[in-house]
Design a protein around this motif. Structure first.
Motif, short mmCIF file in Angstrom:
data_model
loop_
_atom_site.label_atom_id
_atom_site.label_comp_id
_atom_site.label_asym_id
_atom_site.label_seq_id
_atom_site.Cartn_x
_atom_site.Cartn_y
_atom_site.Cartn_z
N ILE A 2 90.60 31.25 25.31
CA ILE A 2 91.29 30.46 26.34
C ILE A 2 90.46 30.49 27.63
O ILE A 2 89.96 31.55 28.03
CB ILE A 2 92.70 31.03 26.59
N ARG A 3 90.37 29.34 28.24
CA ARG A 3 89.60 29.25 29.49
C ARG A 3 90.53 29.00 30.67
O ARG A 3 91.35 28.08 30.63
CB ARG A 3 88.59 28.10 29.40
N SER A 74 87.97 21.12 31.09
CA SER A 74 87.38 22.22 30.31
C SER A 74 88.27 23.47 30.28
O SER A 74 87.97 24.42 29.57
CB SER A 74 86.00 22.59 30.88
N ASP A 76 92.10 25.53 29.86
CA ASP A 76 93.41 25.53 29.19
C ASP A 76 94.53 25.89 30.16
O ASP A 76 95.70 25.62 29.89
CB ASP A 76 93.42 26.56 28.06
N ALA A 77 94.19 26.57 31.24
CA ALA A 77 95.18 27.06 32.19
C ALA A 77 94.50 27.28 33.54
O ALA A 77 93.27 27.25 33.64
CB ALA A 77 95.78 28.38 31.68
N LYS A 107 99.30 22.04 30.40
CA LYS A 107 98.60 23.31 30.61
C LYS A 107 99.51 24.21 31.45
O LYS A 107 100.54 23.76 31.95
CB LYS A 107 97.25 23.06 31.30
#
Ligand SMILES: Cc1cc2nc3c(=O)[nH]c(=O)nc-3n(C[C@H](O)[C@H](O)[C@H](O)COP(=O)(O)O)c2cc1C
Length: 146
Positions: A2-3, A74, A76-77, A107
């Motif tokens: 996760i990014r 790019s 996710d959160a 997100k």
């Protein structure tokens, strides 16, 4: 993995936000269960909103918008690091949010607010705006006084 993008919402010369965002990043990377990156709005030099089409169309005409969109897409959160200016969050952060649409949606986001009163009103306003974009916000928030 996760990014998570740590969005530094202040661009003022001499801003406190840089130290706050760095502190958030240093704490976050110790978790090891996600990748974290500080996203400094100052690096993107977005003008006042200058796209002819609404962001929901995804029809971005300007290179600065596409660059910003690619960066936000790019992740996710997000963790929004925002000061409070006149009981809200900075205009530069509102503009950065307004430039995009789908890149924010579906997100999750958390908040670190700071200011004389801990940035609580800034974060409340930001929650309101992000709700419109389909961002799921974490109820707990960090409040730092100056
Ligand atoms: C234009 C402006 C308006 C501000 N308004 C408030 C405010 O309404 N409430 C508050 O608690 N602090 C307020 N402050 C204090 C800032 O939140 C505090 O100085 C913060 O550290 C500024 O973040 P920055 O250095 O990253 O820009 C204001 C500061 C500025 C520059």
């Amino acid at each position: 993995m996760i990014r998570v993008g740590i969005i530094l919402g202040s661009t003022r010369p001499g801003r406190n936000g840089e130290a706050v965002a760095r502190w958030v990043h240093d704490l976050a990377v110790k978790r090891g269960d996600a990748a974290y990156e500080v996203v400094d709005l100052a690096d993107f030099e977005l003008p006042h909103l200058d796209e002819p089409q609404a962001a929901a169309t995804g029809d971005y005409r300007h290179e600065h918008t596409r660059r910003w969109a690619d960066k936000i897409a790019s992740f996710d959160a997000f963790v929004f690091v925002t000061p409070e200016y006149n009981h809200s969050f900075p205009g530069v952060l509102k503009t950065a949010v307004d430039f995009l649409y789908a890149e924010w949606g579906n997100k999750a986001a958390g908040f670190v607010g700071y200011g004389v009163d801990g940035g609580v009103r800034a974060v409340e306003h930001l929650r309101h705006v992000l709700a419109m974009l389909g961002v799921a916000t974490v109820p707990a928030q960090v409040t730092l006084s100056y």
